[in-house]
Design a protein around this motif. Structure first.
Motif, PDB file in Angstrom:
ATOM      1  N   ARG A 126       0.818  -1.213   0.000  1.00 22.42           N
ATOM      2  CA  ARG A 126       0.000   0.000   0.000  1.00 22.42           C
ATOM      3  C   ARG A 126       0.849   1.259   0.000  1.00 22.42           C
ATOM      4  N   ALA A 127       1.907   1.263   0.828  1.00 24.57           N
ATOM      5  CA  ALA A 127       2.622   2.532   1.009  1.00 24.57           C
ATOM      6  C   ALA A 127       4.066   2.320   1.446  1.00 24.57           C
ATOM      7  N   ILE A 128       4.877   3.311   1.134  1.00 23.71           N
ATOM      8  CA  ILE A 128       6.192   3.459   1.758  1.00 23.71           C
ATOM      9  C   ILE A 128       6.117   4.705   2.629  1.00 23.71           C
ATOM     10  N   VAL A 129       6.494   4.559   3.886  1.00 21.83           N
ATOM     11  CA  VAL A 129       6.521   5.693   4.810  1.00 21.83           C
ATOM     12  C   VAL A 129       7.950   5.832   5.307  1.00 21.83           C
ATOM     13  N   CYS A 130       8.553   6.984   5.106  1.00 23.58           N
ATOM     14  CA  CYS A 130       9.937   7.125   5.579  1.00 23.58           C
ATOM     15  C   CYS A 130      10.278   8.565   5.894  1.00 23.58           C
ATOM     16  N   THR A 131      11.317   8.699   6.671  1.00 28.94           N
ATOM     17  CA  THR A 131      11.824  10.012   7.033  1.00 28.94           C
ATOM     18  C   THR A 131      12.739  10.537   5.923  1.00 28.94           C
ATOM     19  N   HIS A 132      12.895  11.855   5.880  1.00 30.03           N
ATOM     20  CA  HIS A 132      13.860  12.446   4.948  1.00 30.03           C
ATOM     21  C   HIS A 132      15.252  12.430   5.554  1.00 30.03           C
ATOM     22  N   ALA A 133      15.310  12.597   6.879  1.00 24.42           N
ATOM     23  CA  ALA A 133      16.605  12.519   7.572  1.00 24.42           C
ATOM     24  C   ALA A 133      16.380  12.038   9.000  1.00 24.42           C
ATOM     25  N   SER A 134      17.275  11.203   9.459  1.00 28.98           N
ATOM     26  CA  SER A 134      17.169  10.662  10.814  1.00 28.98           C
ATOM     27  C   SER A 134      17.374  11.748  11.861  1.00 28.98           C
ATOM     28  N   ASN A 135      16.512  11.760  12.858  1.00 29.55           N
ATOM     29  CA  ASN A 135      16.677  12.713  13.959  1.00 29.55           C
ATOM     30  C   ASN A 135      17.790  12.294  14.900  1.00 29.55           C
ATOM     31  N   LEU A 136      18.297  11.072  14.729  1.00 31.89           N
ATOM     32  CA  LEU A 136      19.351  10.576  15.615  1.00 31.89           C
ATOM     33  C   LEU A 136      20.735  10.737  14.988  1.00 31.89           C
ATOM     34  N   THR A 137      20.882  10.331  13.742  1.00 32.26           N
ATOM     35  CA  THR A 137      22.204  10.420  13.105  1.00 32.26           C
ATOM     36  C   THR A 137      22.343  11.618  12.168  1.00 32.26           C
ATOM     37  N   GLY A 138      21.225  12.124  11.670  1.00 30.61           N
ATOM     38  CA  GLY A 138      21.284  13.179  10.654  1.00 30.61           C
ATOM     39  C   GLY A 138      21.425  12.636   9.243  1.00 30.61           C
ATOM     40  N   ASN A 139      21.618  11.325   9.118  1.00 32.13           N
ATOM     41  CA  ASN A 139      21.715  10.722   7.777  1.00 32.13           C
ATOM     42  C   ASN A 139      20.479  11.059   6.962  1.00 32.13           C
ATOM     43  N   LYS A 140      20.700  11.491   5.735  1.00 35.64           N
ATOM     44  CA  LYS A 140      19.575  11.780   4.840  1.00 35.64           C
ATOM     45  C   LYS A 140      19.251  10.544   4.016  1.00 35.64           C
ATOM     46  N   LEU A 141      17.987  10.362   3.731  1.00 38.08           N
ATOM     47  CA  LEU A 141      17.583   9.286   2.819  1.00 38.08           C
ATOM     48  C   LEU A 141      17.374   9.870   1.427  1.00 38.08           C
ATOM     49  N   ASP A 142      17.607   9.045   0.427  1.00 38.91           N
ATOM     50  CA  ASP A 142      17.487   9.472  -0.969  1.00 38.91           C
ATOM     51  C   ASP A 142      16.014   9.374  -1.389  1.00 38.91           C
ATOM     52  N   LEU A 143      15.297  10.481  -1.222  1.00 35.55           N
ATOM     53  CA  LEU A 143      13.857  10.459  -1.498  1.00 35.55           C
ATOM     54  C   LEU A 143      13.565  10.221  -2.976  1.00 35.55           C
TER      55      LEU A 143
END
Lengths: 78, 378
Positions: free
Chosen positions: B138-155
């Motif tokens: 149905r869906a992908i739900v994800c963060t743009h960047a981790s609040n813990l590491t700061g790592n960004k995800l490739d949206l």
């Protein structure tokens, strides 16, 4: 009470629709203002854009061109 | 006091934001409840803010910008309003509880969940998304960047996968909105959730979600809307569908001012400054004996966050020491990101998070580096 005259009213489904109408009309210097929806049109609450009937074709074109959330157009003595 | 807890909330706000809130509290009525000057002042400010946010995030229509109190509320609306029993959802180990807990609750109600695993640096493997797609996705739900590491995800990469499999793509932009350009259209985002009080430098109690045209979200909150009084159901038109009750007009006036401020300064300038501070802090602490830094620092295309530990010291005690002895505000402990703490191996120790903002200075960063050195040397 102020003297009544024939007005053209545009009603909306949402407040956002009314605000987008006001903004566009002001930008294009189309006369009018937002008023509470008269209860002779609907018992619901909300706002209507109130202008003169001569603006009908301009309003219809604006609504179609901008895809505005307009519910209906009414002419009314208010 | 040196405030380095900006990932929790930005403390320093532009003066224009404060003035806008004060002015709104003195002049604004209730949006959409009448047409006297005070009510219209609220309605106009709120609508102008919708327009600004739509332009800011590449949302197709201002009336598809819905206001909420924060990201958590926006994510709850987005997740609960689109996912149901029997649906399968893919998410990541990098998520905050504002994503995880709504998903876990849906799991109890019959949804199924899969998570892309994070490694010891908090990185995910993008190929996992395709592997985790099941017969009823149905869906992908994800963060743009981790609040813990700061790592960004490739949206862009995740959005392409979502589009290829016709999945709804819901993004949590809590740590990036205001600093990184986000264009819903080009990234394939269906619902973007944001908060005002972090990088957007607006008051707490502001946030929202931006919807792609055609996305149907069921409202969980119904009530007064100022329109369609005699309808027994919540009106179906956006944004009213998802906005029952009086909006936080005073806060939204502040958000309007903060967006103007970001426009005037330039998002690129803000991001460059925060990146420089993050790099300076990272370079300053990385060589200190006993320091462990969490996250992928092979790139500084990341949220301005550096989380670390000193030896096996309790992160809460380190943060308290930084606060009491050095006047440096950080966040310790678990950061509402349980899956990522497990992946990083910090479930017990937690981590001390330093997070930077436009108003921080190099001198403040240097003082923080020196403080970490001294605590580590003890």
């Amino acid at each position: 009470m102020r003297e009544k005259s024939l007005k053209l009213l545009v009603t909306f489904h949402t407040t956002a629709g009314a605000m987008s109408m006001e903004k566009l009309c002001k930008r294009q210097e189309i006369p009018g203002r937002l008023i509470p929806v008269p209860r002779s049109i609907t018992a619901d609450c909300g706002m209507a854009w109130c202008t003169v009937p001569e603006q009908r074709s301009i309003m219809e074109a604006l609504i179609a061109r901008e895809g505005l959330d307009a519910e209906n157009l009414h002419e009314l003595m208010i | 006091m040196i405030y380095l807890d900006n990932a929790a909330t930005t403390l320093k706000k532009p003066d224009a934001v404060i003035h806008a809130v004060v002015n709104a509290m003195q002049t604004m009525g209730n949006s959409g409840r009448s047409t006297h000057d005070e009510a219209l002042a609220a309605s106009r400010t709120i609508y102008d803010t919708r327009e600004k946010l739509a332009a800011f995030f590449g949302c197709p229509r201002p009336d598809h910008v819905v206001f909420t109190a924060n990201s958590t509320e926006a994510l709850n609306i987005a997740i609960n309003g689109t996912i149901g029993s029997g649906d399968h959802v893919i998410s990541t180990d990098c998520e905050h509880n504002s994503v995880l807990r709504p998903l876990y609750r849906l799991e109890e109600q019959g949804a199924s969940l899969s998570f892309t695993a994070a490694d010891r640096q908090g990185r995910i493997n993008y190929e996992d998304f395709a592997r985790l797609i099941t017969p009823r996705p149905r869906a992908i739900v994800c963060t743009h960047a981790s609040n813990l590491t700061g790592n960004k995800l490739d949206l862009r990469r995740i959005g392409t996968i979502a589009k290829a499999h016709q999945l709804l793509f819901i993004v949590d932009a809590s740590q990036t909105a205001g600093v990184f350009p986000i264009d819903m259209e080009s990234l394939g985002i269906d619902i973007l959730c944001f908060t005002g009080h972090k990088s957007l430098m607006a008051p707490q109690g502001t946030g929202g979600l931006c919807l792609r045209e055609g996305v149907e979200v069921r409202p969980w909150k119904v009530g007064g809307t100022g329109v369609q009084t005699y309808l027994t159901q919540q009106p179906v038109e956006y944004p009213t569908r998802l906005e029952a009750g009086t909006l936080n007009g005073h806060g939204i006036a502040g958000l309007h001012a903060s967006l103007s401020y970001i426009e005037s300064v330039g998002m690129d300038a803000i991001r460059a400054h925060e990146e420089a501070l993050t790099r300076r802090f990272y370079e300053g602490v990385r060589g200190i004996p006993g320091i462990t830094i969490y996250g992928d620092f092979s790139t500084f295309d990341r949220a301005p966050i550096v989380s670390l530990n000193i030896g096996d010291l309790d992160s809460s005690l380190v943060s308290d020491e930084l606060s009491c002895t050095y006047g440096i505000a950080t966040r310790p402990g678990a950061h509402c990101a349980p899956r990522l703490h497990r992946a990083l191996g910090t479930e017990t120790q937690g981590a001390v998070r330093f997070s930077f903002n436009w108003f921080n200075t190099e001198a403040e960063v240097d003082a923080a580096v020196q403080a970490v050195k001294e605590v580590a040397a003890e």
